[in-house]
Design a protein around this motif. Structure first.
Motif, PDB file in Angstrom:
ATOM      1  N   UNK A  55      -5.040 -33.855 -38.470  1.00  0.00           N
ATOM      2  CA  UNK A  55      -6.108 -33.147 -37.761  1.00  0.00           C
ATOM      3  C   UNK A  55      -6.663 -34.016 -36.643  1.00  0.00           C
ATOM      4  N   UNK A  56      -6.869 -35.296 -36.941  1.00  0.00           N
ATOM      5  CA  UNK A  56      -7.382 -36.192 -35.906  1.00  0.00           C
ATOM      6  C   UNK A  56      -6.427 -36.334 -34.745  1.00  0.00           C
ATOM      7  N   UNK A  57      -5.137 -36.504 -35.057  1.00  0.00           N
ATOM      8  CA  UNK A  57      -4.151 -36.646 -33.971  1.00  0.00           C
ATOM      9  C   UNK A  57      -4.071 -35.393 -33.119  1.00  0.00           C
ATOM     10  N   UNK A  58      -4.161 -34.228 -33.771  1.00  0.00           N
ATOM     11  CA  UNK A  58      -4.103 -32.978 -33.018  1.00  0.00           C
ATOM     12  C   UNK A  58      -5.233 -32.885 -32.010  1.00  0.00           C
ATOM     13  N   UNK A 107      11.966 -40.406 -46.499  1.00  0.00           N
ATOM     14  CA  UNK A 107      12.051 -39.324 -45.507  1.00  0.00           C
ATOM     15  C   UNK A 107      12.942 -38.185 -45.970  1.00  0.00           C
ATOM     16  N   UNK A 108      13.959 -38.472 -46.775  1.00  0.00           N
ATOM     17  CA  UNK A 108      14.866 -37.409 -47.232  1.00  0.00           C
ATOM     18  C   UNK A 108      14.199 -36.490 -48.240  1.00  0.00           C
ATOM     19  N   UNK A 109      13.202 -37.015 -48.981  1.00  0.00           N
ATOM     20  CA  UNK A 109      12.540 -36.209 -50.009  1.00  0.00           C
ATOM     21  C   UNK A 109      11.183 -35.686 -49.557  1.00  0.00           C
ATOM     22  N   UNK A 110      10.608 -36.307 -48.551  1.00  0.00           N
ATOM     23  CA  UNK A 110       9.258 -35.946 -48.136  1.00  0.00           C
ATOM     24  C   UNK A 110       9.275 -35.405 -46.706  1.00  0.00           C
ATOM     25  N   UNK A 111       9.344 -34.086 -46.524  1.00  0.00           N
ATOM     26  CA  UNK A 111       9.339 -33.544 -45.151  1.00  0.00           C
ATOM     27  C   UNK A 111       8.030 -33.795 -44.427  1.00  0.00           C
ATOM     28  N   UNK A 112       6.953 -33.997 -45.217  1.00  0.00           N
ATOM     29  CA  UNK A 112       5.667 -34.274 -44.569  1.00  0.00           C
ATOM     30  C   UNK A 112       5.678 -35.586 -43.814  1.00  0.00           C
ATOM     31  N   UNK A 113       6.444 -36.560 -44.312  1.00  0.00           N
ATOM     32  CA  UNK A 113       6.526 -37.849 -43.626  1.00  0.00           C
ATOM     33  C   UNK A 113       7.223 -37.698 -42.283  1.00  0.00           C
ATOM     34  N   UNK A 114       8.273 -36.864 -42.263  1.00  0.00           N
ATOM     35  CA  UNK A 114       8.971 -36.614 -40.999  1.00  0.00           C
ATOM     36  C   UNK A 114       8.031 -35.945 -40.007  1.00  0.00           C
ATOM     37  N   UNK A 115       7.245 -35.016 -40.524  1.00  0.00           N
ATOM     38  CA  UNK A 115       6.276 -34.348 -39.650  1.00  0.00           C
ATOM     39  C   UNK A 115       5.257 -35.342 -39.101  1.00  0.00           C
ATOM     40  N   UNK A 116       4.834 -36.284 -39.958  1.00  0.00           N
ATOM     41  CA  UNK A 116       3.864 -37.286 -39.516  1.00  0.00           C
ATOM     42  C   UNK A 116       4.474 -38.160 -38.423  1.00  0.00           C
ATOM     43  N   UNK A 117       5.747 -38.577 -38.628  1.00  0.00           N
ATOM     44  CA  UNK A 117       6.411 -39.348 -37.580  1.00  0.00           C
ATOM     45  C   UNK A 117       6.412 -38.576 -36.267  1.00  0.00           C
ATOM     46  N   UNK A 118       6.722 -37.282 -36.352  1.00  0.00           N
ATOM     47  CA  UNK A 118       6.784 -36.484 -35.127  1.00  0.00           C
ATOM     48  C   UNK A 118       5.435 -36.447 -34.435  1.00  0.00           C
ATOM     49  N   UNK A 119       4.349 -36.307 -35.210  1.00  0.00           N
ATOM     50  CA  UNK A 119       3.016 -36.249 -34.620  1.00  0.00           C
ATOM     51  C   UNK A 119       2.600 -37.597 -34.043  1.00  0.00           C
ATOM     52  N   UNK A 120       2.970 -38.694 -34.736  1.00  0.00           N
ATOM     53  CA  UNK A 120       2.615 -40.026 -34.222  1.00  0.00           C
ATOM     54  C   UNK A 120       3.303 -40.266 -32.894  1.00  0.00           C
ATOM     55  N   UNK A 121       4.593 -39.913 -32.832  1.00  0.00           N
ATOM     56  CA  UNK A 121       5.342 -40.139 -31.587  1.00  0.00           C
ATOM     57  C   UNK A 121       4.805 -39.262 -30.471  1.00  0.00           C
ATOM     58  N   UNK A 122       4.430 -38.031 -30.811  1.00  0.00           N
ATOM     59  CA  UNK A 122       3.857 -37.133 -29.800  1.00  0.00           C
ATOM     60  C   UNK A 122       2.531 -37.667 -29.281  1.00  0.00           C
TER      61      UNK A 122
END
Length: 1939
Positions: free
Chosen positions: A1559-1562, A1599-1614
């Motif tokens: 939420x903060x990053x958004x 990352x293979x088991x936790x899709x939320x972590x992948x989403x977090x990476x995407x938001x951090x990079x964005x």
């Protein structure tokens, strides 16, 4: 040794070597090569296409033998070897087939057979037949032997026997015995295949009796042998393989039997046509009418001998047929009649379908002549009628047959019935429709009851054969009357069993399938009992009851056939007897009581008792008559009457109510229409009776009664009832004549209500009959006609309502035929119209007058016939001999008579209606002849008549007997013009299967000839006619027909076909039944779930649910359309290493298509999609594109993985000619590119190279929609691929031969230069502009204009320098360019200054809506720094000096309101808005006197170091105050701003809770995208620390088991991306933060954790880009220090070598950028960090290491620094504690020694700031300032702005702006700047003036009081102190100067 040299040559060179040994060696090698190649379409085969013809004609015997082996291997293994057949086979026939060596001959024969096997049998046979014409008997013998062998092995289906038959007589007459013997063997082999058909051909060949005897002897030996092929062509081999699979299932025998049937050859096909008309005696027509029968007989015998020829040439046999018909009809001599019959039979057999034109007027005469009892006459007439029937069809002769069946003469009935029996055996069951069945069975059923036994037998035989043909179930409804007569039915079934159907019927095959299905367990037994029960039930119904009735609507509705609804009328006594047994006596007594109450009660009780009876056993007629007894239905009490009507209504609805029962009550019921209280009940009762019988019969009864009595009320209500009943029941079975007659009576009534009701009824009738109805009322009064027309207008355009009553429901019966028989909507109104037979009015006198020599008599006869037609209005088809007489007048020499006759034909056609189609074959040839007349009026009349024919009868009859082809063959240019025009207009409208294709095929040769006709109109109309013919025959078939044309003609015709091909209409695709789900299966969309899967219906629903449908459902591939995989990289590697074909072609060859298909199969592309993508029909391509579009949103990852395959497939579609596929493909690509842009995907070089060149080819398409689509895609490509590389492809398009393409490419290039500057032009701007300048001299105006505009865009950027860049061009082109520049309204300047943001956005792309083409002014976001800096590597000096260009402003879309969990709290936002930040308080700073700093300060250590390099350099004093004054006042005055919102959001972002962090990053992302982004300047370190914290948090996530972590990476990079997109941010991030951030991102790359997630390569790409951004956008000094510190720590921590390598790569990037950064770097800090590194890891430490790359990298940083700063680098050792002990100083001194002496000897203490090239923004600002200085009104403002600019940018160099101006202007500017400086001096005070003065003052005191004996260490400490003091001031801290 020289002889062995050839072994070193390539194989191709060996094969054509002059040494025979070399050629033999080459042939052997190439044979092995051909057999080793696995790919039958390998390009290796293509190298030998032109060489194999030389292999077989080698002059050396050994070479020839080896060459044949090589050629055989080539033909056997190469898919396209058929291209060589003509050249190779001609060589084989000439040199090999009769060669002396046996092996050579055998190889030649094998090669011949191999060419046949690859389906080039026609070309092989042609070459062999040519060889038979040679003089060498050995070659002839060998060619005949080859044909015999080929026929024996492949059969007559492959080897066409007909061309060989033509050579028999010549070959058998050859003087060489071997030729004759071999020919006899060939004939015997032919006999094995075609049987007795060959004997007729041998007779025609005029062979010697001895030869015939010999052949007959050989024929006898092989009689009865079955000929079976032993070898198959390639297409048959596939079928044989499938056949072998089904042998176990017992299907092989059936297919073999079918094959045998197919192989039977009709002798007619083998025969050659003979022309006999010219051989007829000239006096034939006179002799055939001679008085002596002998003369007539001789004339007829002459014709009989001529027509014995098996095949006759087509011609005009009309006169001959008319003469023969006249003999049969009127000649009294039976011998002549018999001969005439045989002549007609011969003509019919010789002409086959071409005799159809004359068959219509022969049939009636022949059938009528069957009254003759002489057997020889009857036999001849039988042969004649049988032969004629084979040329026509049953429907065409139906009228004549029905008339003959109703003839009074029994002999005519017998022979006609027997003729029908024979005809049915030769008729296809599909041609016998319901209408024909009904028409034929009626008279046959009638005749089977005749008293004459022979008539009964013949009728039974005809019905039995018909039953065998169509099936018992189909014919059963029409034989209901015979069901009761078991003897007659048994007779019919006996004939049915004995009948043999000669044509192949589909029923037989279905029976076999059904039989096989009964064997197959377990489904067949389950369905078998169900299918039998209804049939048994139906039979029981038919045979029971007193009246013969068939139910058609459950228990309510009875059959509509009147013959089935009639029963014997009962007498009064019988009625009383039956009623007394059924109902109680009280009812019988009370129903006739005078008391109405008793009558009412009796009627109600009667209804109750009837309801209690079985509906099948109710005596309906008896009860109806009982109710009608006095007072009956004339009851005066309305209640009693209503009760009686209810009883009759119940009987009609529930019992077997017949016409006889209806006749007993309808008149009395209709009389009660006048009863106002029971009028509704009367109408309902009549409707119920009509539903039980037929509306037609009841309406006749009602109207006849109504208009016989005088009550207007009854007449009015009867008409009103009928109007409503017609809408309910439909228009079937109505007696139109009776209706119209009664309507005329009503219209003549004096009562207006009756007239109005009649008019209303006519309106309803008009709804069904249309304009035909008006014809019957043409003679009415005008006022009445107007009323009728007004009523009819109310129904104009409406469709008749669907009948709701009297409709048979399919559920009520098992027989579909019964259902179809009673469908009222299929009734043809034309059949209901009463017609007049005018044959009796066409007398011999009129016919004689029609052929009179006097034109007036002929004209009068035409007029008489026209009057007869007009009076009759509607006529029957029987015209007698009139058609033949009229045909002659159509070509009358008198044009007026010819036109009148055409009008007469028009009238006859309209009066006769659809039945006129049987006469079209008579009239059409003569009308076509009139189309060729020189007079336009006659041609117009002919065309009007043809159109009238087609309007009434359709088009089928025009395309019979090759009438059109014959007209085109012999017609005049005028005829061809008109006929092609008519065909062009009408053939496209005809449904494809409505006309025989053979007729259109016959027209094709004439079409191709007329395409090259000398007459332009003929050519034009023939071109327009292509489309219609192509719709019916297909493009492929028509293209194949061009093979026989000459090469020049073939080119012209193929070009014409290609031109028309894109206009082919889209044919409807097969529809799928299971598309009822919410998400239908569209195209090839995979059935991925049970929701959208095709559900099979249970087998019990429909017994006809075929296995074929189930098979189709199984064939549908339900897998995903595209699968995400990693095969793309392997495909790229294969193409790079040339393992596969490189995707590069001018036209896509078959091998490219096959390669792509194989790659898609390997990538697991959905099979259904694959089939649609490579289907030959373009509609399937559209289907595939629709499927891909639907799949795009859900399967984008898979699309990216297979993007190269999709793009390659679309390039193939670019070469298709259908525009709909092209436009659909471009639309799909826009969706794809939008998705790729949103995914931030970067296209690979391989993907672009295989797609963009073909896309650019389509930019020259003639259609605007295509060009616009291509340009939109190129705009999108800017975001997916570097623009400078893309410009290369666009420049290649400029070299195209297509002028439109050149113009469009130049226009695009101009836009690129305008948007991105001139530096993106590749390979260099000069080369690019030179190529553009060449186009200024183009012949095409649009190309010239585009080229000039493109150069103009460059001129707007670089100015006059553009003239040097375009190179040497002609004076004319230069003048055009100068004129264009002069006329340009734009000034020589960069684009306007943006108001919001002038910086280049390099990664973030604002989301666009789909299908929205990107704005040219929007800068695309996928350019890496490498792409931006490509211009810096140019070697050309002039290009290096090109001024930079500002990019266009980016107008960002307002952020969308976020919904869901991340939506902002509106209340909290309102509170934030109300909060007012505290105003920053200006801090009270202490004042210092720093004047002492202006004195010279000497540092001993630096002087000593400098002495090592040079003799001695004086140092100038450094003013500390001046240094401080240059600091930014923002840092010294403004305290850190407080922003609680940003602080809170940064804390949220650093939260351990992922939801809170997201939420903060958004929200931070939104703020960064707005203008508030600059507020982050004070929080850069905090912001980046939050990012680093999240990286650290994610290190432990799976990352293979936790899709939320992948989403977090995407938001951090964005979020990082958004931060660095703001150009105001990044420069204040400290060294530790940069170091940690880089460490986290590099660690991600090293650990490769993101590679395992979907789309992992995209994450890696983004991290790489972010590393580059951090390096470029952060403070340059901090960046270098952070990286050196990072590599220092990495080595100390023993980190991964890959991590160290990546850090070094970052440093290499820094080294590359250092020359551009220049003085922005704080070299003191950099040298200090490098000193720390070298101190920890000195050079000696690295000597024991295997790799010293980190040391060399750090030293390279030192080298770059020394190179940039020169000798002044020695001034930046201030922060190093002890330079003498530092390795940095030693290394720099070594570097400086290696530089030039001049750079070292003169090192100024205070060096002027290095001049650097301006940034784009500064360049734009200076341009605007100098423009203002040049303006009279704004000169002073411009000078002030220039002075301010120079103060803010002291490094700026304005010399380039002054160099082109005059000396006066330069002095003016310099003086103005000096004046401004003088005027501002009093106002100019340092920002912290007091503090600086104080510091200087104290420093001066300190210096003056210093002890001169203090050593260097003291001064070093003092210097360090002042450095620290300087840093504190720079950071805005309060400074306390020590005393």
């Amino acid at each position: 040794m020289e002889d062995e040299e050839y072994k070193k040559l390539p194989i191709e060179d060996k094969c054509v070597h002059k040494l025979w040994k070399a050629r033999v060696c080459g042939y052997e090698e190439v044979t092995k090569l051909f057999r080793q190649i696995d790919d039958e379409k390998s390009p290796e085969f293509g190298k030998y296409l032109g060489l194999v013809k030389k292999f077989v004609t080698d002059s050396n015997a050994m070479g020839q033998e080896k060459g044949l082996e090589a050629t055989l291997a080539y033909v056997e293994n190469y898919a396209h070897a058929g291209k060589t057949v003509s050249e190779v086979m001609s060589g084989v026939v000439a040199k090999c087939i009769a060669a002396p060596k046996t092996k050579t001959r055998e190889l030649a024969l094998q090669l011949t057979l191999m060419y046949i096997e690859i389906e080039k049998f026609e070309a092989v046979e042609d070459e062999l037949i040519k060889g038979m014409e040679l003089k060498n008997p050995k070659i002839v013998t060998a060619c005949v032997n080859a044909c015999t062998t080929a026929l024996r092995e492949f059969g007559s289906k492959v080897i066409n026997v007909k061309p060989l038959l033509k050579k028999i007589s010549v070959l058998l007459a050859d003087r060489d015995k071997s030729v004759r013997d071999e020919t006899k063997l060939m004939i015997v082999e032919m006999y094995r295949w075609i049987g007795a058909s060959l004997r007729l051909q041998l007779q025609a060949a005029s062979l010697q009796p001895v030869q015939i005897t010999e052949l007959e002897t050989e024929f006898a030996k092989i009689e009865g042998q079955k000929a079976v092929p032993t070898r198959y062509i390639r297409s048959q081999q596939v079928k044989q393989a499938k056949l072998a699979e089904h042998v176990a299932a017992g299907e092989a025998e059936e297919e073999e039997e079918e094959a045998e049937v197919v192989q039977e050859i009709d002798p007619y096909e083998l025969a050659s046509a003979v022309e006999i008309l010219s051989k007829m005696p000239k006096d034939f027509y006179e002799n055939v009418e001679a008085k002596k029968w002998q003369d007539r007989k001789d004339a007829l015998e002459t014709v009989e001998n001529l027509v014995k020829t098996p095949k006759l040439e087509n011609g005009d046999y009309g006169d001959l047929v008319r003469a023969l018909k006249k003999v049969i009809q009127k000649d009294s001599n039976v011998v002549c009649v018999a001969i005439a019959g045989r002549c007609i039979a011969g003509l019919a057999n010789g002409l086959k379908k071409k005799f159809q034109t004359y068959s219509g007027f022969c049939v009636s005469t022949i059938l009528e002549k069957f009254k003759e009892k002489k057997q020889n006459v009857v036999s001849a007439l039988r042969d004649a009628i049988d032969a004629v029937y084979l040329t026509t069809n049953l429907e065409a002769i139906l009228e004549d047959v029905l008339e003959a069946l109703n003839n009074k003469n029994p002999s005519v009935k017998i022979e006609t019935s027997l003729f029908l029996a024979r005809a049915f055996t030769k008729t296809s069951p599909t041609s016998v429709n319901k209408k024909l069945l009904k028409a034929i069975t009626a008279p046959l059923t009638k005749n089977i009851n005749e008293s004459d036994q022979n008539v009964r037998e013949a009728s039974a035989e005809a019905l039995g054969t018909l039953m065998k043909l169509v099936g018992e179930k189909t014919i059963a409804p029409f034989l209901v009357e015979l069901e009761k007569d078991n003897l007659k039915m048994a007779k019919i079934k006996e004939f049915c069993d004995n009948a043999v159907i000669l044509v192949k019927t589909p029923g037989a095959k279905k029976e076999k399938v059904a039989a096989a299905s009964t064997k197959a367990p377990p489904k067949a037994p389950a369905t078998k009992p169900d299918s039998k029960k209804p049939a048994a039930k139906k039979k029981a119904e038919i045979s029971s009851g007193t009246a013969t009735v068939v139910r058609s609507k459950g228990p309510k509705t009875l059959s509509k056939s009147s013959s089935q609804n009639i029963e014997k009328e009962l007498t009064d006594e019988e009625v009383d007897s039956i009623v007394s047994d059924v109902i109680s006596a009280s009812i019988i007594t009370d129903i006739a009581s005078t008391n109405w109450k008793l009558r009412l009660a009796a009627a109600e009780q009667l209804l109750t008792e009837i309801k209690g009876l079985d509906s099948k056993s109710v005596p309906t007629q008896a009860l109806t008559k009982f109710i009608a007894k006095k007072p009956g239905l004339k009851d005066t009490n309305f209640q009693a009457l209503k009760a009686k009507l209810d009883v009759i209504k119940y009987l009609a609805e529930n019992t077997n109510f017949t016409i006889t029962s209806a006749g007993c009550c309808v008149a009395e019921i209709a009389e009660k229409f006048s009863d106002a209280k029971n009028g509704t009940s009367v109408a309902e009762t009549l409707s119920a009776i009509a539903e039980a019988t037929t509306l037609g019969q009841i309406s006749d009864m009602v109207l006849d009664f109504a208009f016989e009595q005088r009550s207007p009320k009854v007449q009015q209500e009867a008409l009103v009832w009928l109007s409503g009943a017609i809408k309910e029941f439909g228009f079937s079975n109505l007696n139109i004549k009776c209706l119209i007659d009664n309507c005329k009576k009503a219209l003549g009534s004096t009562n207006p209500a009756v007239r109005q009701s009649a008019i209303s009824l006519l309106g309803v009738m008009y709804l069904y009959m249309g304009a035909t109805l008006n014809v019957f009322f043409e003679n009415e009064k005008p006022a009445l006609r107007d009323q009728i027309n007004a009523e009819c207008d109310k129904y104009e355009g409406e469709k008749p309502p669907i009948p709701t009553r009297g409709v048979v429901k399919s559920a009520s019966t098992d027989s579909l035929d019964v259902v179809e028989d009673d469908e009222p909507e299929q009734v043809n109104i034309q059949d209901l119209i009463p017609r007049v037979d005018i044959s009796g009015q066409i007398t011999e006198t009129i016919l004689t007058e029609l052929s009179d020599k006097n034109w007036k008599a002929r004209n009068e006869a035409v007029t008489k016939i026209a009057v007869i037609i007009n009076e009759a209005k509607f006529i029957k088809p029987n015209l007698g001999d009139l058609p033949q007489a009229i045909v002659i007048r159509l070509t009358d020499s008198n044009v007026k008579i010819a036109q009148s006759t055409l009008g007469l034909c028009d009238s006859i056609c309209k009066a006769m209606g659809p039945p006129f189609k049987q006469h079209i074959r008579t009239f059409f040839p003569a009308i076509l002849q009139g189309l060729g007349d020189s007079k336009a009026s006659l041609r117009a009349s002919c065309m009007d008549t043809i159109n009238a024919f087609s309007a009434q009868c359709g088009y089928k009859e025009f395309f019979e007997g090759e009438m059109i082809a014959d007209a085109l063959k012999s017609g005049s240019p005028a005829l061809r013009i008109e006929l092609w025009n008519w065909l062009a207009e009408n053939v496209p409208k005809i449904p494809p299967k409505q006309i025989p294709k053979e007729e259109l095929v016959a027209c094709i040769p004439h079409l191709y000839t007329n395409l090259e006709d000398r007459n332009a109109e003929v050519r034009k109309n023939a071109q327009e006619a292509i489309l219609g013919i192509m719709i019916h025959l297909g493009y492929e078939f028509m293209a194949k027909q061009t093979e026989k044309l000459k090469p020049g003609s073939k080119t012209v015709v193929l070009a014409a076909l290609e031109k028309v091909r894109p206009n082919l209409p889209v044919k409807p695709l097969p529809t799928k039944k299971a598309e009822k789900e919410d998400k239908a299966v569209r195209g090839t969309k995979p059935v991925a779930s049970a929701k959208n899967a095709v559900k099979n219906k249970p087998a019990s629903n429909k017994s006809a649910a075929p296995a074929q449908t189930r098979k189709k459902d199984d064939d549908i591939d339900t897998s995903p359309l595209l699968v995400a995989n990693t095969l793309k990289l392997q495909r790229i590697l294969d193409e790079q290493k040339l393992r596969v074909l490189k995707w590069n072609f001018t036209q896509p060859r078959e091998e490219f298509v096959d390669l792509l298909k194989d790659q898609m199969s390997a990538a697991n592309v959905n099979k259904t999609l694959l089939m649609n993508m490579f289907h030959s029909d373009f509609r399937y391509h559209i289907k595939a594109l629709e499927s891909l579009s639907d799949d795009l949103a859900d399967n984008s990852d898979a699309l990216i993985a297979n993007l190269d395959l999709i793009l390659k497939w679309l390039t193939l579609r670019f070469f298709d000619t259908n525009p709909s596929v092209l436009l659909k493909g471009l639309e799909y690509l826009q969706f794809v590119f939008n998705m790729l842009i949103e995914s931030k995907y970067r296209m690979l070089e391989n993907e672009v190279a295989s797609f963009v060149p073909y896309l650019i080819n389509k930019i020259g398409d003639p259609k605007d929609s295509v060009r616009n689509g291509v340009k939109a895609l190129l705009n999108q490509l800017n975001r997916l691929f570097p623009i400078n590389k893309l410009s290369l492809y666009i420049m290649d398009g400029v070299k195209s031969k297509n002028a439109r393409q050149r113009a469009e490419c130049l226009e695009v290039m101009g836009g690129i230069i305008e948007d991105f500057g001139i530096t993106v032009c590749m390979p260099t701007p000069a080369a690019c502009l030179k190529e553009v300048a060449k186009q200024i001299s183009d012949r095409d105006n649009s190309v010239r204009s585009a080229a000039l505009n493109c150069v103009l865009q460059a001129y707007n950027i670089v100015g006059e320098k553009v003239y040097k860049l375009v190179g040497n061009i002609s004076d004319k082109d230069m003048s055009l360019l100068e004129e264009r520049i002069k006329r340009s309204s734009r000034k020589t300047m960069a684009p306007p200054k943006p108001e919001i943001n002038t910086t280049v956005v390099t990664t973030i792309i604002s989301p666009q809506k789909e299908n929205t083409p990107p704005n040219r002014n929007t800068l695309d976001a996928t350019h890496t720094v490498n792409d931006v800096n490509n211009g810096s590597d140019q070697e050309d000096v002039e290009e290096d000096m090109l001024p930079p260009v500002l990019p266009q402003m980016i107008v960002k879309e307002p952020p969308k309101e976020i919904q869901g969990p991340f939506k902002l709290d509106p209340e909290f936002m309102e509170e934030l808005e109300k909060m007012k930040p505290e105003k920053p308080v200006k801090p009270n700073l202490k004042s210092y006197n720093l004047d002492f700093l202006s004195e010279e300060i000497r540092i001993p250590t630096i002087e000593e170091a400098r002495a090592k390099v040079q003799a001695g350099v004086t140092s100038q004093p450094v003013s500390f105050g001046e240094a401080v004054s240059r600091l930014s006042y923002v840092n010294t005055l403004s305290p850190k701003k407080q922003d609680p919102v940003i602080e809170r959001l940064i804390k949220q972002m650093a939260s351990q809770n992922p939801t809170v962090s997201l939420a903060g990053m958004t929200q931070l992302h939104e703020i960064l995208a707005q203008s508030r982004g600059n507020a982050f300047v004070d929080y850069e370190d905090d912001f980046m620390n939050g990012i680093i914290f999240q990286f650290q948090q994610l290190q432990s996530a799976d990352l293979t088991m936790d899709p939320g972590a992948v989403k977090m990476y995407r938001n951090v990079l964005t979020t990082i991306d958004a931060f660095y997109n703001n150009k105001a941010l990044g420069s204040h991030v400290s060294v530790p933060v940069i170091k940690e951030l880089m460490l986290q991102m590099i660690t991600l790359l090293v650990e490769e954790r993101l590679n395992k997630v979907p789309n992992g390569d995209a994450y890696v790409r983004v991290i790489n880009l972010h590393c580059v951004k951090v390096i470029e956008r952060s403070d340059h000094t901090n960046t270098i220090c952070a990286l050196v510190k990072l590599i220092n720590e990495s080595i100390g921590n023993s980190s991964s070598p890959r991590l160290v390598d990546l850090v070094m790569k970052c440093l290499w990037r820094v080294i590359k950028l250092m020359p551009q950064w220049g003085d922005d770097i704080d070299y003191d800090s950099v040298l200090l960090e490098i000193h720390n590194f070298l101190k920890k890891y000195p050079s000696s430490w690295w000597k024991n290491k295997e790799v010293d790359t980190p040391l060399r990298t750090v030293k390279t940083v030192l080298h770059s620094s020394a190179k940039i700063k020169g000798g002044t680098i020695m001034l930046h050792f201030g922060k190093i504690p002890n330079t003498s002990e530092s390795e940095v100083e030693t290394y720099i001194l070594r570097i400086l020694k290696s530089l030039k002496i001049s750079e070292i000897q003169h090192i100024p203490v205070k060096q002027e700031m290095q001049r650097r090239s301006l940034s784009r923004a500064n360049h734009k600002m200076l341009t605007d300032i100098f423009q203002k200085i040049g303006s009279k009104d704004e000169t002073k403002e411009g000078l002030n702005l220039l002075y301010d600019f120079m103060q803010q940018h002291p490094e700026a160099d304005i010399e380039p702006f002054l160099s082109n101006s005059s000396k006066f202007f330069q002095d003016y500017i310099k003086n103005g700047l000096k004046d401004i400086e003088d005027s501002r001096k009093p106002l100019k005070t340092p920002i912290n003036e007091k503090g600086v003065d104080n510091i200087q003052e104290k420093m001066e005191i300190a210096v003056s009081q210093s002890d001169p004996n203090k050593g260097p260490d003291y001064w070093k400490e003092r210097l360090n102190m002042w450095n620290q003091l300087f840093d504190d001031v720079k950071l805005g801290r309060n400074v306390d100067v020590p005393e």
